[in-house]
Design a protein around this motif. Structure first.
Motif, PDB file in Angstrom:
ATOM      1  N   THR A 132      -2.707   5.137  -5.709  1.00 52.76           N
ATOM      2  CA  THR A 132      -3.577   5.828  -4.754  1.00 52.76           C
ATOM      3  C   THR A 132      -3.092   5.630  -3.317  1.00 52.76           C
ATOM      4  O   THR A 132      -2.896   4.488  -2.881  1.00 52.76           O
ATOM      5  CB  THR A 132      -5.014   5.305  -4.863  1.00 52.76           C
ATOM      6  N   MET A 181      -9.202   7.888  -2.728  1.00 52.44           N
ATOM      7  CA  MET A 181      -9.461   6.890  -1.693  1.00 52.44           C
ATOM      8  C   MET A 181     -10.848   6.274  -1.860  1.00 52.44           C
ATOM      9  O   MET A 181     -11.022   5.064  -1.673  1.00 52.44           O
ATOM     10  CB  MET A 181      -9.319   7.517  -0.300  1.00 52.44           C
ATOM     11  N   GLY A 211      -9.521   4.371   3.039  1.00 47.65           N
ATOM     12  CA  GLY A 211      -8.197   4.883   3.360  1.00 47.65           C
ATOM     13  C   GLY A 211      -8.184   5.405   4.778  1.00 47.65           C
ATOM     14  O   GLY A 211      -9.176   5.287   5.522  1.00 47.65           O
ATOM     15  N   SER A 212      -7.064   5.997   5.153  1.00 44.68           N
ATOM     16  CA  SER A 212      -6.908   6.501   6.509  1.00 44.68           C
ATOM     17  C   SER A 212      -6.095   7.785   6.482  1.00 44.68           C
ATOM     18  O   SER A 212      -5.076   7.870   5.794  1.00 44.68           O
ATOM     19  CB  SER A 212      -6.219   5.461   7.400  1.00 44.68           C
ATOM     20  N   ALA A 227      -3.245   4.839   0.363  1.00 49.41           N
ATOM     21  CA  ALA A 227      -4.137   4.271   1.366  1.00 49.41           C
ATOM     22  C   ALA A 227      -4.042   5.056   2.667  1.00 49.41           C
ATOM     23  O   ALA A 227      -4.936   4.977   3.514  1.00 49.41           O
ATOM     24  CB  ALA A 227      -3.770   2.806   1.625  1.00 49.41           C
ATOM     25  N   VAL A 228      -2.949   5.822   2.804  1.00 52.14           N
ATOM     26  CA  VAL A 228      -2.654   6.566   4.027  1.00 52.14           C
ATOM     27  C   VAL A 228      -2.204   7.969   3.666  1.00 52.14           C
ATOM     28  O   VAL A 228      -1.380   8.159   2.761  1.00 52.14           O
ATOM     29  CB  VAL A 228      -1.545   5.859   4.836  1.00 52.14           C
ATOM     30  N   ILE A 262     -13.305   5.706   4.912  1.00 53.21           N
ATOM     31  CA  ILE A 262     -12.131   6.554   5.150  1.00 53.21           C
ATOM     32  C   ILE A 262     -12.145   7.017   6.601  1.00 53.21           C
ATOM     33  O   ILE A 262     -13.092   7.676   7.044  1.00 53.21           O
ATOM     34  CB  ILE A 262     -12.121   7.763   4.202  1.00 53.21           C
ATOM     35  N   ARG A 321       0.819  -1.193   0.000  1.00 49.34           N
ATOM     36  CA  ARG A 321       0.000   0.000   0.000  1.00 49.34           C
ATOM     37  C   ARG A 321       0.867   1.263   0.000  1.00 49.34           C
ATOM     38  O   ARG A 321       1.997   1.262   0.454  1.00 49.34           O
ATOM     39  CB  ARG A 321      -0.953  -0.006   1.193  1.00 49.34           C
ATOM     40  N   TYR A 325       5.149  -0.026   3.578  1.00 46.60           N
ATOM     41  CA  TYR A 325       4.457   0.856   2.645  1.00 46.60           C
ATOM     42  C   TYR A 325       5.415   1.417   1.595  1.00 46.60           C
ATOM     43  O   TYR A 325       6.607   1.612   1.860  1.00 46.60           O
ATOM     44  CB  TYR A 325       3.823   2.032   3.396  1.00 46.60           C
ATOM     45  N   ALA A 360       1.611   5.270   1.011  1.00 46.76           N
ATOM     46  CA  ALA A 360       1.397   6.266   2.061  1.00 46.76           C
ATOM     47  C   ALA A 360       2.018   7.587   1.629  1.00 46.76           C
ATOM     48  O   ALA A 360       3.135   7.611   1.098  1.00 46.76           O
ATOM     49  CB  ALA A 360       2.008   5.810   3.376  1.00 46.76           C
TER      50      ALA A 360
END
Length: 226
Positions: free
Chosen positions: A73, A119, A125-126, A75-76, A168, A4, A28, A6
């Motif tokens: 994209t 996201m 996501g976060s 994720a974080v 999210i 993922r 990441y 970030a």
């Protein structure tokens, strides 16, 4: 390990660099953004360096689009940009208030606006920001600063309501004082004796944005130290 992506904004500073290091260690693919190009050069070689000023909405969007184009994209998203300013409410000027809002609130909103469509398309996501104890607890002598951090805290709650149905999560960590060279340059030693290491705050940010923080959204986590 994960593949993922970030994005860490403010990656050229002590806290941002620590967040980058911990996300790299977690597996990441990391992009670091900052207007401080010298700070970006100190990042690990595998990190995508993206110069940019996220206080500008258009530049914030360009940073996100660069990351999406080159890594995928995120994720974080972790935004560590912040500014500190002393001053009582009765002496506050429009320029002081504008600066605090532009640096402590603006990038969080502009970056979120830029990254959320991606996201959503990816299924979630976060996002995490850096607030302050003085955003939740009134303190004399830091009026414009504390107002900007209080606004950031409210933004976390608003975004949680708007984005959680899209998968999210949005949270923040609220230190009291971080042990950085800049803070040591103007704060007395007895005050800095109670400062928290950037690595300790980075641990909390990474916990919130990774799977370990999965149940948590809409929170401003106190990280005041001792």
């Amino acid at each position: 390990m994960t593949e993922r992506v970030a994005l860490v904004v403010g990656a050229g500073g002590p806290l941002g660099r620590s967040v980058v290091d911990k996300l790299v260690a977690a597996g990441y693919r990391v992009a670091g953004a900052d207007r401080n190009k010298d700070g970006l050069e100190a990042l690990p070689p595998q990190v995508l360096r993206v110069p940019g000023d996220a206080t500008d909405p258009e530049d914030a969007r360009r940073v996100v689009e660069t990351v999406v184009s080159e890594l995928g994209t995120p994720a974080v998203l972790v935004n560590t940009i912040g500014a500190y300013g002393l001053g009582e409410a009765l002496a506050a000027t429009p320029d002081q208030l504008r600066l605090m809002m532009d640096v402590n609130l603006g990038p969080a909103l502009w970056l979120t606006q830029a990254v959320v469509p991606h996201m959503r398309d990816a299924g979630g996501g976060s996002i995490a920001f850096v607030s302050s104890r003085w955003g939740a607890e009134a303190e004399a002598g830091v009026a414009a600063y504390s107002l900007s951090k209080a606004a950031l805290n409210h933004l976390v709650v608003v975004l949680n309501h708007e984005l959680r149905e899209s998968g999210i999560r949005v949270n923040a960590v609220a230190p009291q004082l971080i042990d950085t060279p800049l803070n040591r340059s103007f704060l007395p030693a007895d005050v800095m004796a109670h400062a928290t290491a950037p690595e300790a705050i980075a641990d909390q940010l990474v916990h919130l944005v990774t799977d370990a923080g999965g149940p948590v959204s809409g929170a401003v986590l106190p990280a005041y130290g001792f």
